[in-house]
Design a protein around this motif. Structure first.
Motif, PDB file in Angstrom:
ATOM      1  N   ASN A  16       0.835  -1.201   0.000  1.00  0.00           N
ATOM      2  CA  ASN A  16       0.000   0.000   0.000  1.00  0.00           C
ATOM      3  C   ASN A  16       0.867   1.247   0.000  1.00  0.00           C
ATOM      4  N   THR A  17       0.559   2.172  -0.928  1.00  0.00           N
ATOM      5  CA  THR A  17       1.313   3.432  -1.062  1.00  0.00           C
ATOM      6  C   THR A  17       2.815   3.172  -0.998  1.00  0.00           C
ATOM      7  N   LEU A  18       3.271   2.314  -1.861  1.00  0.00           N
ATOM      8  CA  LEU A  18       4.651   1.846  -1.810  1.00  0.00           C
ATOM      9  C   LEU A  18       5.679   2.958  -1.931  1.00  0.00           C
ATOM     10  N   ALA A  19       5.508   3.821  -2.925  1.00  0.00           N
ATOM     11  CA  ALA A  19       6.531   4.849  -3.154  1.00  0.00           C
ATOM     12  C   ALA A  19       6.693   5.734  -1.933  1.00  0.00           C
ATOM     13  N   LYS A  20       5.568   6.121  -1.315  1.00  0.00           N
ATOM     14  CA  LYS A  20       5.649   6.964  -0.125  1.00  0.00           C
ATOM     15  C   LYS A  20       6.350   6.240   1.009  1.00  0.00           C
ATOM     16  N   GLN A  21       6.054   4.966   1.172  1.00  0.00           N
ATOM     17  CA  GLN A  21       6.693   4.206   2.241  1.00  0.00           C
ATOM     18  C   GLN A  21       8.194   4.047   1.988  1.00  0.00           C
ATOM     19  N   VAL A  22       8.567   3.919   0.734  1.00  0.00           N
ATOM     20  CA  VAL A  22       9.998   3.855   0.412  1.00  0.00           C
ATOM     21  C   VAL A  22      10.677   5.163   0.786  1.00  0.00           C
ATOM     22  N   VAL A  23      10.028   6.292   0.474  1.00  0.00           N
ATOM     23  CA  VAL A  23      10.566   7.599   0.868  1.00  0.00           C
ATOM     24  C   VAL A  23      10.789   7.634   2.374  1.00  0.00           C
ATOM     25  N   GLU A  24       9.785   7.181   3.129  1.00  0.00           N
ATOM     26  CA  GLU A  24       9.889   7.199   4.591  1.00  0.00           C
ATOM     27  C   GLU A  24      11.046   6.326   5.078  1.00  0.00           C
ATOM     28  N   ARG A  25      11.204   5.143   4.467  1.00  0.00           N
ATOM     29  CA  ARG A  25      12.270   4.227   4.893  1.00  0.00           C
ATOM     30  C   ARG A  25      13.653   4.818   4.610  1.00  0.00           C
ATOM     31  N   ILE A  26      13.783   5.464   3.464  1.00  0.00           N
ATOM     32  CA  ILE A  26      15.087   6.032   3.119  1.00  0.00           C
ATOM     33  C   ILE A  26      15.413   7.212   4.025  1.00  0.00           C
ATOM     34  N   VAL A  27      14.409   8.053   4.299  1.00  0.00           N
ATOM     35  CA  VAL A  27      14.630   9.160   5.236  1.00  0.00           C
ATOM     36  C   VAL A  27      14.996   8.615   6.612  1.00  0.00           C
ATOM     37  N   GLU A  44      20.703   0.480  -6.738  1.00  0.00           N
ATOM     38  CA  GLU A  44      19.265   0.263  -6.884  1.00  0.00           C
ATOM     39  C   GLU A  44      18.865  -1.187  -6.637  1.00  0.00           C
ATOM     40  N   MET A  45      19.628  -2.118  -7.185  1.00  0.00           N
ATOM     41  CA  MET A  45      19.269  -3.528  -7.036  1.00  0.00           C
ATOM     42  C   MET A  45      19.254  -3.936  -5.570  1.00  0.00           C
ATOM     43  N   GLU A  46      20.230  -3.449  -4.831  1.00  0.00           N
ATOM     44  CA  GLU A  46      20.297  -3.786  -3.405  1.00  0.00           C
ATOM     45  C   GLU A  46      19.115  -3.184  -2.649  1.00  0.00           C
ATOM     46  N   LEU A  47      18.778  -1.929  -2.971  1.00  0.00           N
ATOM     47  CA  LEU A  47      17.634  -1.294  -2.321  1.00  0.00           C
ATOM     48  C   LEU A  47      16.333  -2.013  -2.675  1.00  0.00           C
ATOM     49  N   MET A  48      16.208  -2.414  -3.923  1.00  0.00           N
ATOM     50  CA  MET A  48      15.004  -3.137  -4.344  1.00  0.00           C
ATOM     51  C   MET A  48      14.846  -4.437  -3.565  1.00  0.00           C
ATOM     52  N   GLU A  49      15.957  -5.126  -3.339  1.00  0.00           N
ATOM     53  CA  GLU A  49      15.903  -6.388  -2.594  1.00  0.00           C
ATOM     54  C   GLU A  49      15.572  -6.142  -1.125  1.00  0.00           C
ATOM     55  N   GLU A  50      16.225  -5.149  -0.528  1.00  0.00           N
ATOM     56  CA  GLU A  50      15.998  -4.860   0.887  1.00  0.00           C
ATOM     57  C   GLU A  50      14.567  -4.401   1.149  1.00  0.00           C
ATOM     58  N   LEU A  51      14.032  -3.563   0.228  1.00  0.00           N
ATOM     59  CA  LEU A  51      12.700  -3.000   0.406  1.00  0.00           C
ATOM     60  C   LEU A  51      11.600  -3.872  -0.185  1.00  0.00           C
ATOM     61  N   GLU A  52      12.016  -4.841  -1.016  1.00  0.00           N
ATOM     62  CA  GLU A  52      11.073  -5.751  -1.663  1.00  0.00           C
ATOM     63  C   GLU A  52      10.077  -4.978  -2.527  1.00  0.00           C
ATOM     64  N   VAL A  53      10.611  -4.106  -3.375  1.00  0.00           N
ATOM     65  CA  VAL A  53       9.775  -3.323  -4.289  1.00  0.00           C
ATOM     66  C   VAL A  53      10.351  -3.412  -5.697  1.00  0.00           C
ATOM     67  N   ARG A  55      11.507  -1.846  -9.499  1.00  0.00           N
ATOM     68  CA  ARG A  55      12.333  -0.715  -9.926  1.00  0.00           C
ATOM     69  C   ARG A  55      11.500   0.560 -10.139  1.00  0.00           C
ATOM     70  N   PRO A  56      10.294   0.479 -10.785  1.00  0.00           N
ATOM     71  CA  PRO A  56       9.498   1.702 -10.959  1.00  0.00           C
ATOM     72  C   PRO A  56       9.105   2.357  -9.636  1.00  0.00           C
ATOM     73  N   VAL A  57       8.757   1.539  -8.639  1.00  0.00           N
ATOM     74  CA  VAL A  57       8.381   2.087  -7.332  1.00  0.00           C
ATOM     75  C   VAL A  57       9.576   2.782  -6.689  1.00  0.00           C
ATOM     76  N   LEU A  58      10.731   2.130  -6.725  1.00  0.00           N
ATOM     77  CA  LEU A  58      11.926   2.718  -6.142  1.00  0.00           C
ATOM     78  C   LEU A  58      12.287   4.024  -6.836  1.00  0.00           C
ATOM     79  N   ARG A  59      12.216   4.037  -8.149  1.00  0.00           N
ATOM     80  CA  ARG A  59      12.599   5.241  -8.892  1.00  0.00           C
ATOM     81  C   ARG A  59      11.621   6.385  -8.650  1.00  0.00           C
ATOM     82  N   GLU A  60      10.349   6.061  -8.463  1.00  0.00           N
ATOM     83  CA  GLU A  60       9.374   7.092  -8.124  1.00  0.00           C
ATOM     84  C   GLU A  60       9.718   7.727  -6.777  1.00  0.00           C
TER      85      GLU A  60
END
Length: 235
Positions: A16-27, A44-53, A55-60
């Protein structure tokens, strides 16, 4: 010698609201102290694996952080937290709190009430003239579409504080203003002119107490109007 990046540990996010949650996790990497301003983020690949999202979600999420000036992405050089990330903390928090309208309105009130009292002591004659012109434009608007002139009125007051430390807060004020302004479904030109004129007169007299009182009166009305509108839409 090859550049190395730090190994960090971040929680995976729900769907749910993945991109926003990724922003929160990185902050949160900064808030928790795992990483510091100037540090290079994992690939990026490492972040995608850690966050389980994906590539489009991570880049957003990274695009949002870049717009907030939290990170800088360098072509073939990776992604870095900005060294001056602390200069816009309110902007980040407001962006993350976009779904909490009550908190956004209160943040706007806190910022503007402080800034208007400083403005009463420091505002110039030229800035006062610009304030008066913004009020005149609102009064002369025929279709009640005076949102930009309204924002300009508040921006002039904020800038008149003329304080380098406060400058980072002004962007936050405009973000909060935009977020609350979008909730206004109908405008009351005459009342807006009345409120703005009362604030202008207090600043003209260089009276910080009266400026605070009139700004509070205005923002309190705006808060009640917006919250009533949102509540009516919920039913």
């Amino acid at each position: 010698m090859a550049e190395t990046t730090k190994k960090v540990f971040v929680k995976s996010v729900s769907r749910n609201t993945l991109a926003k949650q990724v922003v929160e996790r990185i902050v949160q990497l900064l808030v928790s102290g795992q990483m510091k301003p100037g540090d290079k983020l994992p690939p990026e690949m490492e972040l995608m694996e850690e966050l389980e999202v994906s590539r489009p979600v991570l880049r957003e999420a990274l695009s949002s952080l870049e717009m907030l000036e939290v990170i800088t992405r360098k072509t073939r050089g990776g992604t870095y937290f900005n060294n001056k990330i602390g200069s816009k903390p309110f902007s980040v928090m407001l962006a993350l709190s976009v779904d909490n309208l009550q908190a956004v309105i209160e943040a706007r009130m806190a910022l503007e009430l402080g800034l208007v009292t400083i403005a009463a002591e420091k505002i110039t004659d030229e800035e006062l003239q610009k304030l008066k012109e913004s009020i005149d434009r609102i009064a002369e608007s025929r279709d009640n579409n005076y949102g930009e002139s309204d924002k300009e009125f508040h921006r002039i007051i904020a800038l008149s504080a003329n304080n380098e430390i406060v400058e980072g807060m002004i962007d936050s004020l405009l973000i909060a203003h935009n977020q609350t302004d979008r909730q206004i479904k109908y405008r009351e030109r005459e009342l807006t002119v009345e409120h703005h004129t009362a604030i202008y007169n207090a600043l003209l007299k260089r009276d910080p107490h009266e400026a605070f009182t009139q700004m509070y009166r205005h923002l309190k009305y705006v808060r009640e109007k917006i919250l009533q509108t949102v509540q009516s839409l919920d039913f």
